[in-house]
Enzyme design. Structure first.
Site, short mmCIF file in Angstrom:
data_model
loop_
_atom_site.label_atom_id
_atom_site.label_comp_id
_atom_site.label_asym_id
_atom_site.label_seq_id
_atom_site.Cartn_x
_atom_site.Cartn_y
_atom_site.Cartn_z
N PRO A 91 0.82 -1.23 0.00
CA PRO A 91 0.00 0.00 0.00
C PRO A 91 0.85 1.27 0.00
CG PRO A 91 -0.19 -1.18 2.10
CD PRO A 91 0.59 -2.05 1.18
N GLU A 118 1.06 -8.03 8.92
CA GLU A 118 0.83 -6.59 9.12
C GLU A 118 1.77 -5.74 8.28
OE1 GLU A 118 -1.77 -8.41 11.06
OE2 GLU A 118 0.27 -8.87 11.69
N ARG A 156 -2.60 -8.67 -21.28
CA ARG A 156 -3.49 -8.37 -22.41
C ARG A 156 -2.89 -7.32 -23.36
NH1 ARG A 156 -6.43 -4.36 -22.08
NH2 ARG A 156 -8.27 -5.11 -23.17
N ASP A 171 -9.59 -0.45 -26.93
CA ASP A 171 -10.13 -0.24 -25.59
C ASP A 171 -10.51 1.19 -25.37
OD1 ASP A 171 -9.76 -2.77 -24.88
OD2 ASP A 171 -7.90 -2.44 -23.76
#
Ligand code: 4G1
Length: 250
Positions: A91, A118, A156, A171
């Site tokens: 994160p 953690e 992809r 896309d």
């Protein structure tokens, strides 16, 4: 051929989603070589432990640095070259985006390190990883799901990975805008009908309507994308129409 190595304490969690769909087809076509490694295989104690209590105290456990160091020595014995990335899913990383997927699609090696518990000893980011990558601002129980998203988005974009399902250039996101709304049969459902233009057979009008609805959705839902998107003269004219329609409704 892109080779991806994933290092995790839950290899089955990563392997199963990669064994189906377009990812498996890319593997079958020889465009992608994915190998998943159990971090515990790189632990040297009899309990195969990969975590320990945090220095400084506090709750929870921290992932140790040495198993990651041994894992990377195993998958990249010569170290990371200029066409290699070792990304720690965390994160604290930069947010993964389509530009990053484009960069990864040109690599020869991508190593994804997944954390659990953690947190991860900071020296993994400093001495093992070449970059830190996050999927976004929410709490996960580990990096595995994030690693899968990175693999799928990158795969992809490999030349030849997408067949009849369409090309990556087609896309919506290739031009930085959200997609236009899609409809299929029946023409009436839930008391709502399909926009008349889509049944008209007039491909010029359909193309213009789709572009306009793409711009409308991006303006309403993701205005920050619209500010960055390269807009044509027609796009600006369509946006002016949208703004006028809103004034009429107000
Ligand atoms: C502080 C989210 C901690 C989480 C702040 C996106 C989240 C990996 C990701 C956490 C993780 C916030 C990700 C948190 C992730 C060690 C193991 C970290 C799991 C861990 C916003 C737990 N993209 N999370 N900590 O979720 O690895 O990649």
């Amino acid at each position: 051929m892109l080779r991806v190595d994933v290092v995790t304490i839950f290899p089955r969690m990563v392997e199963a989603p990669l064994a189906d769909g377009i990812v498996q087809r890319a593997r079958d076509k020889g465009l992608l070589d994915v190998r998943v490694h159990d971090l515990r295989d790189f632990s040297e104690d009899k309990h195969r432990s990969v975590d320990d209590a945090p220095f400084g105290g506090g709750p929870g456990m921290v992932m140790k640095v040495e198993p990651f160091q041994r894992a990377i020595a195993h998958v990249l014995p010569g170290g990371a070259g200029p066409a290699d990335v070792v990304a720690l899913l965390s994160p604290r990383g930069r947010t993964f985006d389509q530009d990053t997927a484009q960069r990864y699609a040109r690599l020869s090696r991508l190593v994804l390190l997944c954390g659990r518990y953690e947190g991860i000893d900071e020296r993994v980011a400093e001495t093992v990883a070449t970059e830190e990558l996050s999927l976004g601002d929410f709490v996960l129980t580990g990096g595995e799901v994030a690693a899968l998203a990175v693999i799928e988005a990158t795969m992809r974009l490999l030349p030849g990975a997408l067949g009849d399902e369409g090309s990556a250039e087609a896309d919506s996101f290739a031009d930085g805008l959200l997609d236009y709304p899609h409809y299929t049969r029946p023409a009436q459902a839930g008391g709502r009908s399909v926009p008349e233009v889509l049944l008209s057979g007039d491909h010029g009008r359909i193309r213009r309507w789709r572009r306009k609805e793409s711009l409308r959705a991006t303006r309403a839902r993701r205005p920050e994308l619209l500010r960055r998107a390269p807009l044509s003269e027609l796009d600006r004219a369509l946006l002016a129409e949208i703004e006028n329609e809103e004034k009429v409704l107000a």
